[in-house]
Each structure stands twice: as structure tokens, then as C-alpha cells.
Write a protein that holds these residues in place. Structure first.
Motif, short mmCIF file in Angstrom:
data_model
loop_
_atom_site.label_atom_id
_atom_site.label_comp_id
_atom_site.label_asym_id
_atom_site.label_seq_id
_atom_site.Cartn_x
_atom_site.Cartn_y
_atom_site.Cartn_z
N ILE A 227 0.84 -1.21 0.00
CA ILE A 227 0.00 0.00 0.00
C ILE A 227 0.88 1.26 0.00
CG2 ILE A 227 -0.20 0.14 2.51
CD1 ILE A 227 -3.09 1.10 2.11
N LEU A 228 2.13 1.09 0.41
CA LEU A 228 3.07 2.22 0.38
C LEU A 228 3.10 2.83 -1.03
CD1 LEU A 228 5.15 3.63 2.24
CD2 LEU A 228 6.87 2.07 1.35
N GLU A 229 2.98 1.99 -2.05
CA GLU A 229 2.86 2.49 -3.43
C GLU A 229 1.40 2.58 -3.86
OE1 GLU A 229 5.14 0.51 -6.51
OE2 GLU A 229 4.24 1.79 -8.05
N LYS B 37 1.37 9.58 2.09
CA LYS B 37 1.52 10.95 2.59
C LYS B 37 1.18 11.01 4.08
CE LYS B 37 2.42 14.13 0.48
NZ LYS B 37 3.71 14.74 0.01
N ASP B 38 0.11 10.34 4.48
CA ASP B 38 -0.27 10.33 5.91
C ASP B 38 0.82 9.67 6.76
OD1 ASP B 38 -2.62 11.65 5.36
OD2 ASP B 38 -3.88 9.86 5.41
N LEU B 39 1.42 8.61 6.20
CA LEU B 39 2.50 7.92 6.92
C LEU B 39 3.67 8.89 7.14
CD1 LEU B 39 3.29 4.76 7.68
CD2 LEU B 39 4.87 5.09 5.79
N MET B 40 4.03 9.59 6.08
CA MET B 40 5.18 10.51 6.19
C MET B 40 4.90 11.62 7.20
SD MET B 40 6.75 10.77 2.35
CE MET B 40 5.38 10.45 1.29
N LYS B 41 3.65 12.11 7.17
CA LYS B 41 3.30 13.18 8.11
C LYS B 41 3.38 12.66 9.54
CE LYS B 41 -0.30 16.41 7.75
NZ LYS B 41 -1.73 16.62 7.57
N LYS B 42 2.79 11.49 9.77
CA LYS B 42 2.74 10.92 11.13
C LYS B 42 4.13 10.66 11.69
CE LYS B 42 0.70 6.99 13.61
NZ LYS B 42 -0.16 5.79 13.45
N TYR B 43 5.07 10.25 10.83
CA TYR B 43 6.40 9.87 11.31
C TYR B 43 7.47 10.91 10.95
CZ TYR B 43 4.22 5.49 12.55
OH TYR B 43 3.40 4.54 13.13
N ASN B 44 7.03 12.11 10.61
CA ASN B 44 7.98 13.21 10.34
C ASN B 44 9.02 12.90 9.28
OD1 ASN B 44 7.04 15.20 12.13
ND2 ASN B 44 7.83 13.97 13.83
N ILE B 45 8.60 12.26 8.21
CA ILE B 45 9.50 11.98 7.10
C ILE B 45 9.33 13.13 6.09
CG2 ILE B 45 10.00 10.36 5.22
CD1 ILE B 45 8.78 8.17 7.17
N ASP C 216 10.89 1.79 9.68
CA ASP C 216 10.41 1.75 11.07
C ASP C 216 8.92 2.10 11.14
OD1 ASP C 216 12.99 1.15 11.78
OD2 ASP C 216 13.49 3.16 12.50
N ALA C 217 8.52 3.09 10.33
CA ALA C 217 7.11 3.52 10.34
C ALA C 217 6.22 2.37 9.86
CB ALA C 217 6.94 4.75 9.44
N MET C 218 6.62 1.71 8.80
CA MET C 218 5.82 0.60 8.28
C MET C 218 5.72 -0.51 9.32
SD MET C 218 4.52 1.33 5.39
CE MET C 218 4.13 -0.11 4.40
N ARG C 219 6.80 -0.75 10.01
CA ARG C 219 6.81 -1.78 11.05
C ARG C 219 5.88 -1.39 12.20
NH1 ARG C 219 11.64 -3.95 14.44
NH2 ARG C 219 10.92 -6.09 14.70
N ALA C 220 5.97 -0.13 12.60
CA ALA C 220 5.13 0.35 13.70
C ALA C 220 3.64 0.26 13.34
CB ALA C 220 5.51 1.80 14.03
N GLU C 221 3.35 0.35 12.04
CA GLU C 221 1.95 0.25 11.59
C GLU C 221 1.52 -1.19 11.39
OE1 GLU C 221 -0.25 2.97 10.92
OE2 GLU C 221 1.27 4.06 12.04
N GLY C 222 2.40 -2.14 11.68
CA GLY C 222 2.07 -3.56 11.46
C GLY C 222 2.09 -3.92 9.99
N ASP D 291 14.16 -5.78 4.83
CA ASP D 291 13.73 -7.07 5.39
C ASP D 291 12.72 -6.89 6.51
OD1 ASP D 291 15.15 -6.21 7.59
OD2 ASP D 291 16.44 -7.97 7.71
N GLY D 292 12.05 -5.74 6.55
CA GLY D 292 11.09 -5.48 7.63
C GLY D 292 11.67 -4.54 8.66
N LYS D 293 12.97 -4.66 8.94
CA LYS D 293 13.59 -3.77 9.91
C LYS D 293 14.89 -3.14 9.43
CE LYS D 293 15.28 -7.73 12.57
NZ LYS D 293 14.89 -8.81 11.63
N THR D 294 15.68 -3.89 8.66
CA THR D 294 16.93 -3.34 8.12
C THR D 294 16.70 -2.87 6.69
OG1 THR D 294 18.24 -4.84 9.48
CG2 THR D 294 19.35 -3.91 7.57
N ILE D 295 17.37 -1.79 6.31
CA ILE D 295 17.24 -1.27 4.95
C ILE D 295 18.64 -1.03 4.38
CG2 ILE D 295 16.85 1.08 5.85
CD1 ILE D 295 14.99 1.45 3.35
#
Ligand code: AMP
Ligand code: GLY
Length: 426
Positions: A98-100, A107-115, A255-261, A200-204
Motif C-alpha cells: 500500500i506504500l505504493e 503521505k499520511d505515513l510521512m506526516k505521522k512519522y515526520n519523514i 520503522d514507520a511501516m513496522r510500527a503500523e504492522g 527485510d522489515g527492519k533493516t534497509i
């Protein structure tokens, strides 16, 4: 091991060329593939959106790894269908893709996590969007929420254009249901850079940088396309900027995607704008870019299977990505008229000139075999002619020289791929 790659473009040809180099791989299949891919893989005639058929075929044929190339099947949940059948697949599941798949989500993800990204508002109702535009600063950017073949972005210079844009996206549904929601975004200026990363979910782990040329014509004129050519690395993407991106954009996104499950396993493609206030995200894609993959993967030294396995298993922290200290340029040979109307079915000659070469590559995008065994054009983007060189200028000269090795009817290319190279201080 047996690998199935899903897709049929230049990106998939570039991925398969890399997979074919892995000593772990005995046999490659591609669904549905194209004429160039057929030299390296056995083609399986199943369209990319036929999820059950792909999964059944992969299970019956004991496929060890399925690599999903394009956005549509990723966003639609092919990886979930494969996993449900116990198959191993490279690429994000539906929850992560869904990121794409939704620009409003990203956009909401970036706003929420200050990206860092352009200021924006999301709209479900065209009347609200129109009211907002009355007081907005021009130029302004309108984006259809969903997938639109890379064409759902309108840059509007005037209020009139912006109003017409709302009508075409949200009312006339120029991009179909992708326009049920719309993002209205601040117009940014700066250099554009694409950075593809493995996650891999946590490392990039970022790959080397690249730059695309989205417009159809020289001097960045004409309509937006899927991409008319690329170069790698970007001379503007310095070590310093890379450090900033890692800290403020790349790791925070994972990290944001992980925090969102929504743990992201696969490739995140960061479309970045290097603004005077620092790098900002233009867009996320949940896959390799096309034609970015065509210049990035030939420069990757790792065994791609090791890297993909690490992304699936969550062991990417144990992998160091390595890229050759050279450059690559890809010039797309398209059908005249792309991205609108074009003829198909012209014979392509000269392809054998690329056989056995490891400095130039001809990645097939829209090609197929005719019943009499000739390779013919079968799409808007036909070939991605790619060359390596010791630096960007050499790679560009080599790529344009290589475009002369191959011919087909109604061929069209841009003549200024890599124009930014001359503007860089290198
Ligand atoms: P996207 O599909 O979001 O990458 O948008 C396609 C192209 O539109 C990008 O490559 C940029 O050239 C341009 N674009 C998108 N968003 C913006 C923005 N906020 N400001 C300026 N240009 C943009
Ligand atoms: N070249 C841009 C994309 O793959 O979306």
C-alpha cells in the motif's frame, strides 16, 4: 533451485539477467515474459494478475522462489496468495505494498512519522478539492491516489489548469478508480534522484542511486512516460546527502511501516527531490524501478538470490551490498507515438550484436516472438539499451553507440538521456 519471475518488461529482464548469474539457480521461469527473457528463462503464459493460476503453477512445479516485479500484482496481493500456498516469494505483501498503492496512505505515513515530503491535503470529494485550490499557491501538484501507470500526476501552473485537473481525475475518472481520492501537494523544485533499497522489515540497505527521464521528448518536454532512460549513479547524490537520507527518510520509513504492522520485505524505491531544504520524498514505489533496475542491477556485485533471501528471512543486517565503481546509462528505444498511440509488430534486427557482451545489454520491454520466430515490437517501450562505462560520460557515449546496433520500424528515442551529467561538477 527453481525461480519464477512474474512480469514482462525491461525490469524483469534485468532481474532475470542477474538471477541467471547466481550459482544457486538451476532453472528460471517467467510469467509471462517477453522475447528477450525467453533466452534466459522458460516462458509461462500466465498474465500477472491471474494470482491463483500463478500460485497453482508455482506449487505444481515446485518453485523455490517467486520474484514479483510489477506494481499491480504486488499492490493486489499476489505475494499473499503465494504465501498462503506455502510458496516463498520476494516482494511486499498487500498490507505493505500500500506504500505504493495509495498516495494518500503514504503521505499520511510521512506526516505521522515526520519523514520530509511536500506539504499536502487529501480529498475524497471534488468540491472540497476545488474550494481548497481557490486559495492555494500555484504551481500545484495533483495526484490520483491509486496506481495509474506512473501517469496519475498533474503539475498545474494556473488555477484553471488545477480545476480542470480535479475534473479529469475525480469526476471524469481519467485514471479510473485510482482517482476516487486525490492528493493535492505543494510544488517542489530541485534535482530528482531515485534510490532503490532492499528491506527485510527492519533493516534497509540502499543500492546505488539513479536518475530517470520521465518525459517523452528531449529537454524534458512532452507527456509523462514510464521512463525514457536512466543513468547511475547520480552525481548529485553525494555521500553527505546519502547520510541524511538514511537517517531522515530510509530507516524512518521502514520503522514507520513496522510500527503500523506493515513490515516491508522487498524493494522500496524512494523517488526523492533534493530541495534547498534538504532531500524530500516525492513518491514511494514498492518494487524495482523500470528503467532504474536496468542501470542499477548490472552494477551490483552481490548474488541477488542471497540478498532476496535475506529480505524474506529478516537477515539483511548480515549483508553488505556492493556496487562496481563505474557508471551505467540506459536509453529506451520506444515505438513512435508512445505514450499515446503507436503501431506494433515491426521486426527487430541486430539483437545478436549484444550476445556474449558484458559491457552492453539490450533489455527487452515490449517484444515478442512472431509465429515465424522473428522478434517483433509489442509495446510502447520496446528495448532498454544499456551500457557500462568507467564514468557517466563514457557510459552515455557507449549506450548511444549501442543503440545503433539494433533497428526496428517506427523506433523513437530521446537524444539527451543523461543531460544532467553535463550540469554536474564532475
Ligand atoms: P510521481 O509519480 O509522484 O513520482 O510523480 C511523477 C513526477 O512528477 C515526478 O517524477 C516529478 O517530476 C513530478 N512531481 C511529483 N510530485 C511533485 C512535487 N510535489 N513537486 C514537483 N514535482 C513533482
Ligand atoms: N521509472 C519509474 C518507475 O519505475 O516508476
Amino acid at each position: 533451485m527453481k525461480v519464477l519471475v512474474v512480469g514482462s518488461g525491461g525490469r524483469e529482464h534485468a532481474i532475470i539477467s542477474k538471477v541467471a548469474k547466481s550459482k544457486q539457480v538451476d532453472k528460471i521461469y517467467c510469467a509471462p515474459g517477453n522475447a528477450g527473457i525467453a533466452q534466459l528463462a522458460e516462458l509461462v503464459p500466465i498474465p500477472v494478475m491471474e494470482f491463483d493460476k500463478i500460485a497453482d503453477w508455482a506449487a505444481e512445479n515446485a518453485i523455490d522462489l517467486v520474484i514479483v516485479g510489477p506494481d499491480d500484482p504486488l499492490v493486489g496481493g499476489l505475494v499473499d496468495v503465494l504465501n498462503a500456498k506455502g510458496l516463498r516469494a520476494f516482494g511486499p505483501d498487500k498490507k505493505a505494498a500500500i506504500l505504493e498503492g495509495s498516495k494518500a496512505f503514504s503521505k499520511d505515513l510521512m506526516k505521522k512519522y515526520n519523514i520530509p515530503t511536500a506539504a499536502y491535503e487529501n480529498f475524497d470529494d471534488p468540491q472540497d478539492a476545488l474550494a481548497y485550490l481557490e486559495t492555494a499557491k500555484m504551481p500545484i501538484v495533483l495526484k490520483a491516489d491509486g496506481l495509474a501507470l506512473g501517469k496519475g500526476v498533474l503539475i498545474c501552473e494556473t488555477l484553471e489548469e488545477a480545476k480542470a485537473g480535479v475534473k479529469s481525475i475525480m469526476e471524469d475518472k481519467q485514471f479510473g478508480d485510482a482517482g476516487n481520492r486525490m492528493v493535492v501537494e505543494e510544488f517542489m523544485t530541485g534535482r530528482e534522484v531515485s534510490v532503490l533499497t532492499f528491506c527485510d522489515g527492519k533493516t534497509i540497505r540502499p543500492m546505488t542511486s539513479a536518475q530517470d527521464h520521465k518525459r517523452a521528448m528531449d529537454n524534458d518536454q512532452g507527456l509523462n512516460t514510464g521512463g525514457m532512460g536512466t543513468f547511475s549513479p547520480s552525481p548529485f547524490y553525494t555521500k553527505e546527502i546519502d547520510e541524511i537520507c538514511k537517517k531522515t527518510i530510509f530507516q524512518p520509513t521502514v520503522d514507520a511501516m513496522r510500527a503500523e504492522g506493515r513490515d516491508f520485505h522487498g524493494v522500496i524505491f524512494f523517488g526523492l527531490m533534493l530541495t534547498k531544504d534538504g532531500p524530500k520524498v516525492l513518491e514511494y514505489n514498492a518494487r524495482f524501478g523500470d528503467p532504474e533496475a536496468q542501470v542499477v542491477l548490472p552494477r551490483m556485485e552481490n548474488d541477488i538470490i542471497d540478498v532476496m533471501n535475506a529480505c524474506i528471512d529478516g537477515t539483511l543486517d548480515q549483508i553488505e551490498l556492493k556496487f562496481t565503481d563505474n557508471a551505467a546509462v540506459c536509453v529506451v528505444l520506444a515505438s513512435k507515438g508512445y505514450p499515446l498511440h503507436y503501431e506494433k509488430g515491426f521486426a527487430i534486427t541486430g539483437l545478436e550484436n549484444f550476445d556474449g557482451r558484458d559491457d552492453i545489454f539490450c533489455f527487452h520491454a515490449g517484444t515478442k516472438l512472431s509465429p515465424d520466430g522473428r522478434v517483433i515490437t509489442n509495446g510502447g517501450r520496446v528495448l532498454g539499451v544499456t551500457a557500462l562505462g568507467e564514468d557517466l560520460k563514457a557510459a552515455r557515449a557507449n549506450a548511444y553507440k549501442a543503440t545503433e546496433l539494433v533497428t526496428f520500424g517506427n523506433a523513437y528515442k530521446r537524444n539527451d538521456i543523461g543531460r544532467a551529467i553535463d550540469e554536474a561538477d564532475i
